[in-house]
Design an enzyme around this catalytic site. Structure first.
Site, PDB file in Angstrom:
ATOM      1  N   HIS A  61      61.495 -47.474  48.246  1.00 50.71           N
ATOM      2  CA  HIS A  61      60.315 -47.894  47.479  1.00 50.71           C
ATOM      3  C   HIS A  61      59.513 -46.654  47.105  1.00 50.71           C
ATOM      4  O   HIS A  61      59.385 -45.721  47.900  1.00 50.71           O
ATOM      5  CB  HIS A  61      59.457 -48.837  48.318  1.00 50.71           C
ATOM      6  CG  HIS A  61      58.194 -49.276  47.637  1.00 50.71           C
ATOM      7  ND1 HIS A  61      58.196 -50.023  46.481  1.00 50.71           N
ATOM      8  CD2 HIS A  61      56.893 -49.055  47.936  1.00 50.71           C
ATOM      9  CE1 HIS A  61      56.954 -50.256  46.109  1.00 50.71           C
ATOM     10  NE2 HIS A  61      56.145 -49.674  46.971  1.00 50.71           N
ATOM     11  N   HIS A  79      52.966 -43.192  39.879  1.00 47.43           N
ATOM     12  CA  HIS A  79      52.321 -44.359  40.474  1.00 47.43           C
ATOM     13  C   HIS A  79      51.053 -44.622  39.672  1.00 47.43           C
ATOM     14  O   HIS A  79      50.104 -43.845  39.718  1.00 47.43           O
ATOM     15  CB  HIS A  79      52.001 -44.117  41.950  1.00 47.43           C
ATOM     16  CG  HIS A  79      51.747 -45.376  42.716  1.00 47.43           C
ATOM     17  ND1 HIS A  79      50.530 -45.988  42.767  1.00 47.43           N
ATOM     18  CD2 HIS A  79      52.596 -46.153  43.428  1.00 47.43           C
ATOM     19  CE1 HIS A  79      50.616 -47.086  43.507  1.00 47.43           C
ATOM     20  NE2 HIS A  79      51.858 -47.212  43.919  1.00 47.43           N
TER      21      HIS A  79
END
Length: 483
Positions: free
Chosen positions: A361, A405
């Protein structure tokens, strides 16, 4: 998120179904747990290869070195022309891979090296990637070989030692042997090993360097260089001497005394046990008591005698000395890992959804997901570790696609660079399919088409774009369902 898959385009190496179903396990003895650690090392590595090595920056001039790998494939090491300098060592266990091509973005350095060769030097370059601190902090060791064919052979030879390294599951004896090799290889051109090198190899967390010096002085092998640095000569630091120092500075020997004490005080005084006592010790203490005899059976008297003969130079019939027990406890036979399990193969004929998948992840991040650096290298490292599901957080930046992100303080990397890295490293370690978990924030038709084009042009036939005709998505439990 959206998921897509990569599969190898070679029909003979199907990533999901190359292994046969796992067979029923036979009855095993506790002795059948040894691991073959010896690996054949290419003569090119043991005899040495000449390279130019450099570091990034204007103040670092290239160094001419001879690069070696020891016969046990523990370390990559380099010898300098300056005999006063100690060898440079890199643990093969911590090297992720060796890559071809230019490792640095320092174009001035590239130009200087190009002038040295007076030709295109791309095929002369190799990069050794060293995991200094896990997979997050890696160092790049730049090398330039004298000939491209030698560089290609050297790369192949080293990488063959890195994949499926059996030393990852080795016993204590192998790791102690590895530390001894490390100490011997850390010498300089005159065969002198500094006391600090010995201390750093296996004692830095247990005893101060001064205490080690006292022990070396006690055995009359401690010497002093002209500049006052204490050292030991390679010829003096034998396996026997290494064992004596280990016994004196560590509590390894106490394990033997505790085994003897469990049998009785008389046994401790004699520093030996009978064959029957040793047989009971292996069958009861060294064997999981919760396992039934049908899984791992106790050993016979003949098998116990065979163990003694393997670990005692001059075995005495019916008697087991403390040294034989010591050698046995440190051997691969007492490895906490049942190495037979490493050879097991599972039934890989079920649908993909029937398996746990090694997944990652926020694959691109080096640290926290709120304020961290993003790196293309993380995709290479995760794939080399066998990860089969990696994540791509795709965001728009004008007419480009970046990976970062979102809504955080993380840095960004180019989408194209990530896809190229995935394509290069997808099936280096494992043949099983790679799943790309895509968190897509690119909504315009232009960017979606661009993303699809990059996937198709880069992955080619590896990209699974439709259900396979002979393996439909709607299949029963026992169908071959590669997707």
């Amino acid at each position: 998120g959206v998921a897509t898959q990569l599969v190898e385009d070679t029909p003979t190496s199907s990533p999901m179904y190359t292994q046969p179903p796992m067979s029923r396990q036979p009855r095993r003895s506790v002795l059948a747990r040894t691991l073959t650690l010896k690996r054949e090392v290419d003569s090119l590595l043991t005899e040495g290869t000449q390279f130019w090595r450099w570091e990034q920056g204007e103040n670092h001039a290239p160094q001419k070195l001879m690069m070696f790998v020891d016969k046990d494939a523990f370390f990559l090491y380099a010898k300098s022309d300056d005999k006063s300098k100690p060898n440079l060592l890199w643990d093969l266990f911590l090297i992720s891979d060796v890559r071809s091509g230019l490792p640095s973005t320092d174009m001035k350095l590239h130009e200087n090296l190009r002038v040295m060769k007076s030709r295109d030097i791309k095929d002369y370059f190799l990069t050794v990637v060293y995991r200094r601190d896990g997979i997050v902090h890696v160092d790049y060791i730049g090398l330039m070989c004298e000939a491209p064919d030698v560089a290609a052979r050297w790369k192949k030879a080293v990488n063959s030692l890195l994949l499926h390294n059996p030393q990852r599951n080795a016993g204590i004896d192998t790791f102690l042997s590895k530390r001894h090799t490390q100490i011997l290889l850390s010498c300089n051109g005159y065969g002198q090993i500094s006391v600090q090198s010995i201390h750093d190899a296996f004692l830095q967390h247990y005893h101060p360097e001064s205490e080690l010096s006292k022990v070396l002085s006690f055995y009359s092998i401690l010497k002093t260089m002209d500049d006052g640095v204490p050292y030991v000569q390679v010829a003096d630091f034998t396996v026997e001497m290494y064992t004596l120092i280990l016994n004196q500075l560590t509590n390894i020997r106490n394990n033997v005394d505790s085994v003897l004490l469990n049998i009785g005080e008389k046994t401790v005084k004699k520093q030996q046990m009978t064959l029957h006592e040793f047989q009971a010790f292996i069958s009861n203490d060294q064997r999981n008591p919760f396992l039934k005899d049908a899984v791992i059976r106790p050993i016979s008297k003949e098998q116990a005698q065979a163990v003694i003969e393997r670990h005692e130079k001059k075995p005495i019939e019916g008697v087991v000395t403390a040294k034989a027990i010591f050698n046995y406890l440190l051997s691969e036979e007492c490895n906490v890992m049942n190495t037979e399990l490493l050879e097991q193969t599972m039934d890989m004929t079920h649908p993909l959804s029937h398996y746990f998948i090694n997944s990652s992840h926020n694959t691109y991040l080096l640290g926290y997901q709120y304020n961290s650096w993003s790196s293309v290298e993380m995709y290479r490292q995760c794939l080399l570790l066998g990860c089969r599901c990696i994540e791509l957080d795709c965001w728009p930046e004008g007419e480009d696609i970046i990976i970062t992100h979102g809504n955080a303080l993380c840095s960004k990397i180019r989408f194209e660079d990530v896809v190229e890295a995935i394509n290069e490293y997808a099936f280096v370690t494992s043949n099983y399919p790679v799943i790309l978990s895509i968190e897509n924030h690119c909504k315009t038709t232009f960017l979606l088409q661009k993303m699809a084009r990059i996937f198709i042009e880069t992955f080619g036939n590896k990209l699974l774009t439709a259900p396979l005709e002979n393996m439909p998505i709607t299949c029963n439990r026992f169908s071959f369902c590669k997707k």
